[in-house]
Scaffold this active site. Structure first.
Site, PDB file in Angstrom:
ATOM      1  N   HIS A 211       0.798  -1.226   0.000  1.00  0.00           N
ATOM      2  CA  HIS A 211       0.000   0.000   0.000  1.00  0.00           C
ATOM      3  C   HIS A 211       0.836   1.285   0.000  1.00  0.00           C
ATOM      4  O   HIS A 211       0.278   2.375  -0.030  1.00  0.00           O
ATOM      5  CB  HIS A 211      -0.956   0.031   1.201  1.00  0.00           C
ATOM      6  CG  HIS A 211      -0.278   0.381   2.489  1.00  0.00           C
ATOM      7  ND1 HIS A 211       0.363  -0.559   3.244  1.00  0.00           N
ATOM      8  CD2 HIS A 211      -0.116   1.567   3.123  1.00  0.00           C
ATOM      9  CE1 HIS A 211       0.894   0.035   4.299  1.00  0.00           C
ATOM     10  NE2 HIS A 211       0.622   1.324   4.251  1.00  0.00           N
TER      11      HIS A 211
HETATM   12  C1  UD1 Z   1      -2.191   5.321   5.981  1.00  0.00           C
HETATM   13  C2  UD1 Z   1      -0.909   5.801   6.658  1.00  0.00           C
HETATM   14  C3  UD1 Z   1       0.140   4.707   6.584  1.00  0.00           C
HETATM   15  C4  UD1 Z   1      -0.392   3.388   7.108  1.00  0.00           C
HETATM   16  C5  UD1 Z   1      -1.650   3.039   6.324  1.00  0.00           C
HETATM   17  C6  UD1 Z   1      -2.235   1.714   6.767  1.00  0.00           C
HETATM   18  C7  UD1 Z   1      -0.424   8.197   6.497  1.00  0.00           C
HETATM   19  C8  UD1 Z   1       0.396   9.207   5.809  1.00  0.00           C
HETATM   20  N1  UD1 Z   1      -0.379   6.974   5.969  1.00  0.00           N
HETATM   21  O1  UD1 Z   1      -1.904   5.191   4.597  1.00  0.00           O
HETATM   22  O2  UD1 Z   1       1.245   5.109   7.393  1.00  0.00           O
HETATM   23  O3  UD1 Z   1       0.587   2.374   6.958  1.00  0.00           O
HETATM   24  O4  UD1 Z   1      -2.594   4.086   6.533  1.00  0.00           O
HETATM   25  O5  UD1 Z   1      -3.446   1.437   6.178  1.00  0.00           O
HETATM   26  O6  UD1 Z   1      -1.073   8.508   7.459  1.00  0.00           O
HETATM   27  N2  UD1 Z   1      -9.339   4.853   2.025  1.00  0.00           N
HETATM   28  C9  UD1 Z   1     -10.541   4.182   1.938  1.00  0.00           C
HETATM   29  N3  UD1 Z   1     -11.097   3.723   3.067  1.00  0.00           N
HETATM   30  C10 UD1 Z   1     -10.538   3.923   4.293  1.00  0.00           C
HETATM   31  C11 UD1 Z   1      -9.311   4.601   4.361  1.00  0.00           C
HETATM   32  C12 UD1 Z   1      -8.721   5.063   3.227  1.00  0.00           C
HETATM   33  O7  UD1 Z   1     -11.082   3.988   0.865  1.00  0.00           O
HETATM   34  O8  UD1 Z   1     -11.101   3.501   5.308  1.00  0.00           O
HETATM   35  C13 UD1 Z   1      -8.702   5.376   0.811  1.00  0.00           C
HETATM   36  C14 UD1 Z   1      -8.636   6.893   0.855  1.00  0.00           C
HETATM   37  O9  UD1 Z   1      -9.732   7.430   0.236  1.00  0.00           O
HETATM   38  C15 UD1 Z   1      -7.363   7.224   0.128  1.00  0.00           C
HETATM   39  C16 UD1 Z   1      -6.534   5.980   0.286  1.00  0.00           C
HETATM   40  O10 UD1 Z   1      -7.361   4.940   0.775  1.00  0.00           O
HETATM   41  O11 UD1 Z   1      -7.605   7.442  -1.230  1.00  0.00           O
HETATM   42  C17 UD1 Z   1      -5.385   6.226   1.200  1.00  0.00           C
HETATM   43  O12 UD1 Z   1      -5.798   6.535   2.543  1.00  0.00           O
HETATM   44  P1  UD1 Z   1      -4.862   7.449   3.482  1.00  0.00           P
HETATM   45  O13 UD1 Z   1      -5.451   7.524   4.833  1.00  0.00           O
HETATM   46  O14 UD1 Z   1      -4.572   8.697   2.800  1.00  0.00           O
HETATM   47  O15 UD1 Z   1      -3.476   6.720   3.545  1.00  0.00           O
HETATM   48  P2  UD1 Z   1      -3.096   5.183   3.543  1.00  0.00           P
HETATM   49  O16 UD1 Z   1      -2.496   4.857   2.230  1.00  0.00           O
HETATM   50  O17 UD1 Z   1      -4.213   4.338   4.035  1.00  0.00           O
END
Ligand code: UD1
Length: 369
Positions: A211
């Site tokens: 991820h």
């Molecule tokens: C975040 C953390 C990372 C951690 C990871 C574990 C930061 C910078 N990154 O990354 O350190 O290892 O979580 O999962 O804080 N999304 C969904 N549903 C959700 C959550 C997210 O669809 O419940 C989508 C969001 O819309 C976004 C993408 O996933 O487009 C990324 O989510 P984001 O919270 O920005 O960062 P992660 O890649 O999950």
């Protein structure tokens, strides 16, 4: 003494759960003084399978406060957490804010608390990849610089902090809270029927997660990773629970990704299902942080598809091998391990299931009476 314990994203929940339990135990012991805590969820992760499922599996109380911030760019997400957290803290001033890990919620709540004059305790302090292209590295460096109490998982983390000029009195080597949760819940993995659900009851398999933005945000990168997984799946079943960030890129590949019989993609899994799969895997391939640590404790071989790790103890002492980001090297190393050429490891110092008790004891020593 009133503490706010902050969670926001998936890897925070398994770190906060044992701290809450240790606070509860201390609360029941009247000699610890008057302790209150509030569990605050920023809402950074919001899907049921990225957030809600963990509260029941980890036997955590529902959050007292949910800031409901959701997704956004790095700045949008961080800023919205800061605005909402500031409002909450101004109306309900705490004595201490406890943050865990390295996600945007960790950073946002630390900055906000310190500017309001509230001390911050950072659990899992001092980890450094020395790669500032990772958002998590920025979050770690800033959070540590601002924190009053830095709880570390390994001796190398203590050294990193000292090199950055943080006084030794603020640094406490306590062990790994994520491993507290692993030890507590390992017996419960017998309740998971995940292997039956995905049709691999008596089949050996490789478990995969990806991820990191550097691996998954670019179409060509994720495509070459998927091609490597297809190659591995010609020899052994490959199970890949896909993070939403990764799924959105795979979906956009459309016809560019054909899949393979031996490669099984699922949605994100709950803690017990994932732990159960990890425990019995022939090999784990990942770019996660915490999974490098969990595989080390389980004695399962792990190939980390990154150029660096902020958790070097998993390589020097554990079962983790840093393979870099060349998919051909990943395939070669995977076949090497699957031929039985495994790296033996040992469990790092103080990863004994009691880190959260050490943390809460220290906090109470300072704030309890
Ligand atoms: C975040 C953390 C990372 C951690 C990871 C574990 C930061 C910078 N990154 O990354 O350190 O290892 O979580 O999962 O804080 N999304 C969904 N549903 C959700 C959550 C997210 O669809 O419940 C989508 C969001 O819309 C976004 C993408 O996933 O487009 C990324 O989510 P984001 O919270 O920005 O960062 P992660 O890649 O999950």
């Amino acid at each position: 003494m009133k503490a706010i314990i902050v969670v926001g994203a998936r890897p925070n929940f398994m770190k906060a759960a044992p701290i809450l339990r240790a606070f509860d135990e201390a609360r029941n012991d009247r000699s610890s003084g008057d302790i209150e805590y509030v569990l605050l969820h920023t809402g950074q992760h919001y899907d049921d399978n990225m957030s809600k499922v963990f509260f029941s599996e980890l036997e955590m109380p529902p959050p007292d406060i949910d800031l409901g911030v959701g997704s956004g760019t790095q700045a949008e997400q961080t800023a919205l957490i800061m605005v909402r957290f500031e409002k909450y803290c101004s109306e309900n001033p705490p004595d201490l804010v406890v943050v865990v890990g390295d996600v945007n919620s960790t950073l946002a709540c630390s900055i906000t608390a310190v500017k309001l004059g509230v001390p911050v305790a950072h659990v899992e302090a001092g980890l450094r990849s020395y790669d500032r292209s990772m958002p998590e590295e920025i979050n770690r460096v800033v959070t540590d610089a601002l924190s009053e109490h830095l709880f570390t998982t390994s001796r190398d983390a203590d050294e990193n902090l000292k090199k950055e000029g943080i006084p030794s009195e603020k640094i406490h080597f306590v062990g790994n809270v994520m491993i507290d949760t692993l030890y507590r819940l390992l017996p419960k993995t017998s309740m998971s029927n995940i292997r039956a659900r995905i049709g691999i009851e008596n089949t050996p398999y490789v478990l995969v997660t990806f991820h990191r933005p550097s691996n998954v945000d670019d179409r060509e990168n994720i495509k070459s990773i998927l091609d490597a997984l297809v190659k591995i799946s010609e020899k052994i079943k490959v199970i890949f629970p896909v993070h939403p960030r990764t799924m959105s890129v795979i979906t956009r590949l459309g016809a560019g990704f054909k899949g393979a019989d031996g490669l099984k993609l699922t949605g994100p899994l709950g803690y017990l299902d994932f732990l159960s799969l990890m425990r019995d895997a022939s090999l784990v391939v990942t770019d996660s942080g915490g999974i490098q640590e969990e595989t080390t404790v389980l004695g399962v071989p792990c190939l980390t598809f990154r150029e660096n790790t902020e958790r070097p103890v998993t390589v020097t002492e554990g079962t983790n091998i840093l393979v870099g980001t060349d998919p051909r090297k990943l395939v070669d190393e995977a076949f090497f391990v699957l031929q039985g050429k495994k790296k033996n490891g040992r469990i790092p110092e103080l990863w004994d299931g009691k880190a959260s008790c050490r943390i809460v004891r220290k906090i109470l020593e300072i704030y309890g009476k």
